[in-house]
Motif scaffolding. Structure first.
Motif, short mmCIF file in Angstrom:
data_model
loop_
_atom_site.label_atom_id
_atom_site.label_comp_id
_atom_site.label_asym_id
_atom_site.label_seq_id
_atom_site.Cartn_x
_atom_site.Cartn_y
_atom_site.Cartn_z
N GLY A 1 -43.18 61.52 57.64
CA GLY A 1 -42.62 62.43 58.64
C GLY A 1 -41.49 63.29 58.11
N THR B 1 -46.70 60.83 53.84
CA THR B 1 -47.68 60.35 54.82
C THR B 1 -47.26 60.78 56.22
N THR C 1 -48.80 53.01 51.53
CA THR C 1 -48.64 51.59 51.19
C THR C 1 -50.01 50.97 50.91
N ARG D 1 -48.95 61.58 60.47
CA ARG D 1 -50.08 61.31 61.35
C ARG D 1 -51.11 62.45 61.26
#
Ligand code: FAD
Ligand code: NAP
Length: 282
Positions: free
Chosen positions: A138, A165, A218, A167
């Motif tokens: 984000g 990373t 991850t 959404r």
């Protein structure tokens, strides 16, 4: 005789500028949840790329006291330490006390800035290494937008891997634009050397919308997929240094992964192999 009220021709007195206020010089919106803005830089402000400051706007009138006080929040400085202006990358939380208002700022508006930069995502908190990993989710990309434009990053490391990373795919736009802009950055090409940006390996992923690469970083590291995609060796304490900035769960998961790989957490007072900072509280 009727005496007329004299008409005053003097211009209205300009409101005095409050201390610690800076003027907004640019605003860009990316999605209904994300925007960036630039403002003037206080002449006396010195900071290290990767640090954060408290910024904000005047709050509402307190019904009890009838007074207004500034509403301040921590913000990573997204611009590098050498830049004449300050840049910030912000979330828009619809009922957030600050960002419900901040998202409406325009060029010429004033914002508060406390001139006391601090933070752990700084080169000083790491011991020398060969490869740097920047891990973001984000708006956690913001400190890396600063560090990716910091000459020391390229002077100190042979390779820089930046993972982001989010959404949705459009939440990657700001980061991608920053990385693209490096190729054309005259000052950085001059200071660090033509083609310096080739040291960067950019690895953007999404988790809730289709994109070129899907999945949490991850999981992609744990499965070995990220190493394969990037064509790099797994994390090792001799060569690798890392900085993490995301939500709390992400930070904790990555911290555990880095510790398992043999890296130790550093701080300004005790430099080591990785550092971590929250992108927001909770
Ligand atoms: C060290 C540090 C650095 C920060 N740097 C930035 C930055 O560069 N850019 C930025 O947008 N925010 C940053 N934040 C978060 C920022 O301080 C505020 O929380 C944010 O601006 C929202 O303020 P608010 O008053 O509108 O809502 P708040 O009351 O502060 O937050 C309301 C809720 O919104 C969510 N939220 C808050 N911030 C975010 C975010 N950034 N991303 C996703 N969800 C969020 C959380 O669930 C939070 O409980 C940082 C926080 C810390 C601790
Ligand atoms: N982004 C949006 O479209 C959206 C819209 C409305 C409201 N919100 C709210 O805003 C807040 C912040 O949302 P955000 O999207 O900015 O940040 P976020 O929830 O922290 O998610 C950002 C990215 O980090 C990933 N992630 C989360 N935990 C992780 C972990 N432990 N390890 C690895 N990756 C992890 C997420 O993957 P996963 O998707 O797998 O969790 C997502 O891709 C949340 O409370 C959310 O409910 C978000």
């Amino acid at each position: 005789m009727n005496e007329q009220t004299p008409v005053t021709t003097a211009p209205a007195a300009k409101a005095p500028k409050l201390p610690n206020t800076e003027t907004v010089t640019e605003v860009k919106h990316y999605t209904d949840r994300l925007f960036s803005f630039k403002c003037t830089r206080p002449a006396s402000l010195r900071f290290r790329s990767g640090e954060f400051v408290m910024i904000g706007l005047m709050g509402d009138v307190n019904p009890k006291t009838g007074k207004q006080v500034p509403l301040l929040r921590a913000y990573s400085i997204a611009s590098p330490s050498w830049d004449e202006e300050m840049e910030f990358y912000s979330i828009k939380v619809q009922d957030g006390p600050l960002t419900s208002k901040l998202q409406h700022i325009k060029v010429g508006d004033e914002i508060f800035m406390k001139p006391k930069p601090v933070g752990t995502l700084v080169h000083d908190a790491l011991i020398p290494g060969k490869r740097m990993w920047f891990f973001a989710t984000g708006t956690g990309f913001a400190p890396f937008a600063s560090l990716l434009r910091e000459p020391q990053t390229f002077e100190d490391y042979d390779e820089i891997i930046i993972t982001h990373t989010c959404r949705q795919a459009d939440e990657l736009i700001y980061g991608r634009n920053i990385i693209e802009s490096l190729k054309e950055d005259e000052l950085l090409n001059e200071v660090i050397g033509e083609g310096f940006w080739k040291k960067i390996k950019y690895y953007p992923t999404t988790t809730r919308e289709e994109s070129a690469k899907m999945g949490r970083i991850t999981d992609l590291i744990n499965s070995g997929e990220a190493y394969k995609d990037l064509g790099v060796e797994p994390l090792c304490p001799q060569n690798d240094r890392a900085m993490i900035c995301g939500n709390l769960a992400f930070n904790l998961e990555l911290k555990a992964m880095l510790e398992a790989a043999g890296l130790e957490e550093g701080a300004n007072s005790k430099p080591a192999q990785y550092v971590v900072e929250k992108a927001f509280l909770d």
